[in-house]
Design a protein around this motif. Structure first.
Motif, PDB file in Angstrom:
ATOM      1  N   ARG A 137       0.844  -1.205   0.000  1.00  0.00           N
ATOM      2  CA  ARG A 137       0.000   0.000   0.000  1.00  0.00           C
ATOM      3  C   ARG A 137       0.877   1.252   0.000  1.00  0.00           C
ATOM      4  O   ARG A 137       1.844   1.330   0.763  1.00  0.00           O
ATOM      5  CB  ARG A 137      -0.885  -0.033   1.250  1.00  0.00           C
ATOM      6  N   PHE A 138       0.566   2.217  -0.877  1.00  0.00           N
ATOM      7  CA  PHE A 138       1.176   3.538  -0.829  1.00  0.00           C
ATOM      8  C   PHE A 138       0.236   4.410  -0.004  1.00  0.00           C
ATOM      9  O   PHE A 138      -0.930   4.571  -0.366  1.00  0.00           O
ATOM     10  CB  PHE A 138       1.343   4.098  -2.256  1.00  0.00           C
ATOM     11  N   GLU A 139       0.733   4.936   1.115  1.00  0.00           N
ATOM     12  CA  GLU A 139      -0.146   5.629   2.070  1.00  0.00           C
ATOM     13  C   GLU A 139      -0.271   7.126   1.788  1.00  0.00           C
ATOM     14  O   GLU A 139      -1.028   7.822   2.458  1.00  0.00           O
ATOM     15  CB  GLU A 139       0.384   5.436   3.512  1.00  0.00           C
ATOM     16  N   GLY A 140       0.496   7.627   0.830  1.00  0.00           N
ATOM     17  CA  GLY A 140       0.489   9.073   0.577  1.00  0.00           C
ATOM     18  C   GLY A 140      -0.648   9.515  -0.318  1.00  0.00           C
ATOM     19  O   GLY A 140      -1.652   8.820  -0.482  1.00  0.00           O
ATOM     20  N   GLU A 141      -0.471  10.723  -0.877  1.00  0.00           N
ATOM     21  CA  GLU A 141      -1.512  11.298  -1.748  1.00  0.00           C
ATOM     22  C   GLU A 141      -1.126  11.100  -3.211  1.00  0.00           C
ATOM     23  O   GLU A 141       0.054  11.133  -3.558  1.00  0.00           O
ATOM     24  CB  GLU A 141      -1.641  12.800  -1.484  1.00  0.00           C
ATOM     25  N   VAL A 142      -2.158  10.915  -4.035  1.00  0.00           N
ATOM     26  CA  VAL A 142      -1.935  10.757  -5.481  1.00  0.00           C
ATOM     27  C   VAL A 142      -2.764  11.805  -6.220  1.00  0.00           C
ATOM     28  O   VAL A 142      -3.944  12.012  -5.887  1.00  0.00           O
ATOM     29  CB  VAL A 142      -2.326   9.337  -5.957  1.00  0.00           C
ATOM     30  N   TYR A 143      -2.129  12.448  -7.190  1.00  0.00           N
ATOM     31  CA  TYR A 143      -2.828  13.420  -8.042  1.00  0.00           C
ATOM     32  C   TYR A 143      -2.743  12.947  -9.492  1.00  0.00           C
ATOM     33  O   TYR A 143      -1.793  12.238  -9.867  1.00  0.00           O
ATOM     34  CB  TYR A 143      -2.202  14.816  -7.896  1.00  0.00           C
ATOM     35  N   ALA A 144      -3.741  13.334 -10.279  1.00  0.00           N
ATOM     36  CA  ALA A 144      -3.769  12.928 -11.688  1.00  0.00           C
ATOM     37  C   ALA A 144      -4.494  13.979 -12.501  1.00  0.00           C
ATOM     38  O   ALA A 144      -5.185  14.848 -11.940  1.00  0.00           O
ATOM     39  CB  ALA A 144      -4.479  11.588 -11.831  1.00  0.00           C
ATOM     40  N   GLU A 145      -4.331  13.890 -13.819  1.00  0.00           N
ATOM     41  CA  GLU A 145      -5.078  14.781 -14.704  1.00  0.00           C
ATOM     42  C   GLU A 145      -6.446  14.186 -14.989  1.00  0.00           C
ATOM     43  O   GLU A 145      -6.603  12.969 -15.093  1.00  0.00           O
ATOM     44  CB  GLU A 145      -4.338  14.942 -16.046  1.00  0.00           C
ATOM     45  N   GLN A 146      -7.435  15.058 -15.105  1.00  0.00           N
ATOM     46  CA  GLN A 146      -8.770  14.718 -15.597  1.00  0.00           C
ATOM     47  C   GLN A 146      -9.178  15.857 -16.525  1.00  0.00           C
ATOM     48  O   GLN A 146      -8.521  16.897 -16.541  1.00  0.00           O
ATOM     49  CB  GLN A 146      -9.739  14.562 -14.423  1.00  0.00           C
ATOM     50  N   PRO A 147     -10.229  15.677 -17.315  1.00  0.00           N
ATOM     51  CA  PRO A 147     -10.606  16.729 -18.253  1.00  0.00           C
ATOM     52  C   PRO A 147     -10.747  18.104 -17.580  1.00  0.00           C
ATOM     53  O   PRO A 147     -10.439  19.127 -18.172  1.00  0.00           O
ATOM     54  CB  PRO A 147     -11.942  16.248 -18.810  1.00  0.00           C
ATOM     55  N   ASP A 162       7.952  -2.781  -5.494  1.00  0.00           N
ATOM     56  CA  ASP A 162       9.287  -2.177  -5.390  1.00  0.00           C
ATOM     57  C   ASP A 162      10.258  -2.733  -6.418  1.00  0.00           C
ATOM     58  O   ASP A 162      10.368  -3.965  -6.568  1.00  0.00           O
ATOM     59  CB  ASP A 162       9.869  -2.445  -3.996  1.00  0.00           C
ATOM     60  N   PHE A 163      10.981  -1.843  -7.090  1.00  0.00           N
ATOM     61  CA  PHE A 163      12.147  -2.255  -7.877  1.00  0.00           C
ATOM     62  C   PHE A 163      13.364  -1.697  -7.141  1.00  0.00           C
ATOM     63  O   PHE A 163      13.826  -2.306  -6.202  1.00  0.00           O
ATOM     64  CB  PHE A 163      12.066  -1.734  -9.312  1.00  0.00           C
ATOM     65  N   THR A 164      13.839  -0.506  -7.563  1.00  0.00           N
ATOM     66  CA  THR A 164      14.970   0.086  -6.837  1.00  0.00           C
ATOM     67  C   THR A 164      14.504   1.094  -5.791  1.00  0.00           C
ATOM     68  O   THR A 164      15.294   1.549  -4.981  1.00  0.00           O
ATOM     69  CB  THR A 164      15.935   0.787  -7.817  1.00  0.00           C
ATOM     70  N   ARG A 165      13.243   1.494  -5.821  1.00  0.00           N
ATOM     71  CA  ARG A 165      12.673   2.397  -4.809  1.00  0.00           C
ATOM     72  C   ARG A 165      11.516   1.708  -4.102  1.00  0.00           C
ATOM     73  O   ARG A 165      10.859   0.854  -4.701  1.00  0.00           O
ATOM     74  CB  ARG A 165      12.150   3.675  -5.463  1.00  0.00           C
ATOM     75  N   LYS A 166      11.282   2.120  -2.841  1.00  0.00           N
ATOM     76  CA  LYS A 166      10.193   1.527  -2.055  1.00  0.00           C
ATOM     77  C   LYS A 166       9.276   2.633  -1.553  1.00  0.00           C
ATOM     78  O   LYS A 166       9.300   2.966  -0.365  1.00  0.00           O
ATOM     79  CB  LYS A 166      10.776   0.765  -0.862  1.00  0.00           C
ATOM     80  N   PRO A 167       8.503   3.238  -2.414  1.00  0.00           N
ATOM     81  CA  PRO A 167       7.668   4.350  -1.964  1.00  0.00           C
ATOM     82  C   PRO A 167       6.505   3.867  -1.101  1.00  0.00           C
ATOM     83  O   PRO A 167       5.816   2.910  -1.457  1.00  0.00           O
ATOM     84  CB  PRO A 167       7.151   4.956  -3.275  1.00  0.00           C
ATOM     85  N   ARG A 168       6.343   4.498   0.043  1.00  0.00           N
ATOM     86  CA  ARG A 168       5.222   4.145   0.931  1.00  0.00           C
ATOM     87  C   ARG A 168       4.414   5.386   1.289  1.00  0.00           C
ATOM     88  O   ARG A 168       3.288   5.273   1.717  1.00  0.00           O
ATOM     89  CB  ARG A 168       5.746   3.503   2.237  1.00  0.00           C
ATOM     90  N   ASP A 169       5.038   6.576   1.158  1.00  0.00           N
ATOM     91  CA  ASP A 169       4.384   7.797   1.598  1.00  0.00           C
ATOM     92  C   ASP A 169       4.853   8.960   0.745  1.00  0.00           C
ATOM     93  O   ASP A 169       5.796   8.812  -0.028  1.00  0.00           O
ATOM     94  CB  ASP A 169       4.751   8.049   3.069  1.00  0.00           C
ATOM     95  N   GLY A 170       4.197  10.097   0.913  1.00  0.00           N
ATOM     96  CA  GLY A 170       4.583  11.280   0.157  1.00  0.00           C
ATOM     97  C   GLY A 170       3.501  11.657  -0.834  1.00  0.00           C
ATOM     98  O   GLY A 170       2.343  11.264  -0.684  1.00  0.00           O
ATOM     99  N   VAL A 171       3.899  12.419  -1.846  1.00  0.00           N
ATOM    100  CA  VAL A 171       2.927  12.879  -2.847  1.00  0.00           C
ATOM    101  C   VAL A 171       3.365  12.408  -4.227  1.00  0.00           C
ATOM    102  O   VAL A 171       4.476  12.705  -4.675  1.00  0.00           O
ATOM    103  CB  VAL A 171       2.813  14.418  -2.842  1.00  0.00           C
ATOM    104  N   ILE A 172       2.492  11.662  -4.868  1.00  0.00           N
ATOM    105  CA  ILE A 172       2.734  11.207  -6.242  1.00  0.00           C
ATOM    106  C   ILE A 172       1.837  12.003  -7.175  1.00  0.00           C
ATOM    107  O   ILE A 172       0.630  12.140  -6.926  1.00  0.00           O
ATOM    108  CB  ILE A 172       2.450   9.688  -6.379  1.00  0.00           C
ATOM    109  N   ASP A 173       2.436  12.539  -8.235  1.00  0.00           N
ATOM    110  CA  ASP A 173       1.640  13.157  -9.300  1.00  0.00           C
ATOM    111  C   ASP A 173       1.834  12.303 -10.549  1.00  0.00           C
ATOM    112  O   ASP A 173       2.972  12.125 -11.016  1.00  0.00           O
ATOM    113  CB  ASP A 173       2.120  14.600  -9.544  1.00  0.00           C
ATOM    114  N   LEU A 174       0.737  11.771 -11.059  1.00  0.00           N
ATOM    115  CA  LEU A 174       0.831  10.873 -12.220  1.00  0.00           C
ATOM    116  C   LEU A 174       1.188  11.627 -13.508  1.00  0.00           C
ATOM    117  O   LEU A 174       1.512  10.997 -14.518  1.00  0.00           O
ATOM    118  CB  LEU A 174      -0.474  10.094 -12.410  1.00  0.00           C
TER     119      LEU A 174
END
Ligand SMILES: CC(C)(COP(=O)(O)OP(=O)(O)OC[C@H]1O[C@@H](n2cnc3c(N)ncnc32)[C@H](O)[C@@H]1OP(=O)(O)O)[C@@H](O)C(=O)NCCC(=O)NCCS
Length: 179
Positions: A137-147, A162-174
């Motif tokens: 589970r990624f516990e952080g926030e996710v943002y994305a584009e919509q119309p 996980d490959f070389t990074r193990k993201p669990r938290d923070g802010v992801i923008d797609l």
């Protein structure tokens, strides 16, 4: 049992995949779901598995979409692989097809050295399926584009592999449409 796996161009193979998607997620059902209004990205590649030729109903049994995207995680650019549209025909479930297709998708991403982790979004009732296959589970926030613009994307649970990074938290923008 030997299973034949095809990994095809996403757009070119869509016609082959559409009937399975319509059967698993009929439009009239999806429309009423909390994520029914979301505009999704198109897969770059697709993993396809056919039912055995001697099965009562041959044809496409399982699909996994693969996406390649440069996103940001806490403001830094990262190349990731996305997984979406994981679906097995109802009469073919429980034979390991989705597991095999997921493994093939993850292996395909690993072949791209720049990819740091894989990311998928699922409904809560499917989290256990992915967690049993090494997703977290990624516990952080996710943002994305919509119309309508950039939005918080919380219609589904984000899970990472996980490959070389193990993201669990923070802010992801797609940095584009979700998958
Ligand atoms: C989820 C799905 C893709 C699994 O496909 P499949 O080909 O049957 O999967 P596999 O055969 O590889 O794995 C089946 C195993 O996962 C388990 N499983 C299936 N769905 C599960 C869930 N929601 N939560 C926990 N375990 C689950 C099965 O009980 C089975 O366990 P077993 O191997 O111990 O018997 C399929 O049920 C499906 O298409 N569902 C509808 C669409 C969907 O929800 N897709 C996921 C989108 S994120």
């Amino acid at each position: 049992m030997s299973i034949e796996i095809d990994i095809l161009n996403g757009d070119a193979s869509w016609k082959q995949v559409a009937p399975l998607m319509d059967a698993v997620w009929p439009r009239h059902v999806v429309e009423k779901l909390p994520w029914g209004h979301i505009e999704w990205a198109h897969a770059d590649l697709r993993v396809l598995i056919d039912a055995p030729w001697d099965s009562p109903q041959p044809g496409l049994a399982c699909h996994v979409g693969i996406f390649f995207r440069t996103i940001t995680w806490d403001g830094r650019k990262v190349d990731v692989g996305g997984i979406g549209g994981v679906a097995t025909r109802e009469d073919c479930r429980g034979h390991g097809y989705a597991t095999v297709a997921l493994n093939a998708a993850v292996q395909t991403m690993r072949d791209h050295e720049a990819i740091r982790f894989a990311l998928l979004f699922c409904e809560p009732h499917n989290e256990a399926f992915y967690q049993a296959r090494g997703w977290h589970r990624f516990e952080g926030e996710v943002y994305a584009e919509q119309p309508e613009g950039r939005v918080r994307f919380d219609a589904m649970a984000p899970l990472v592999f996980d490959f070389t990074r193990k993201p669990r938290d923070g802010v992801i923008d797609l940095c584009g449409l979700p998958w």
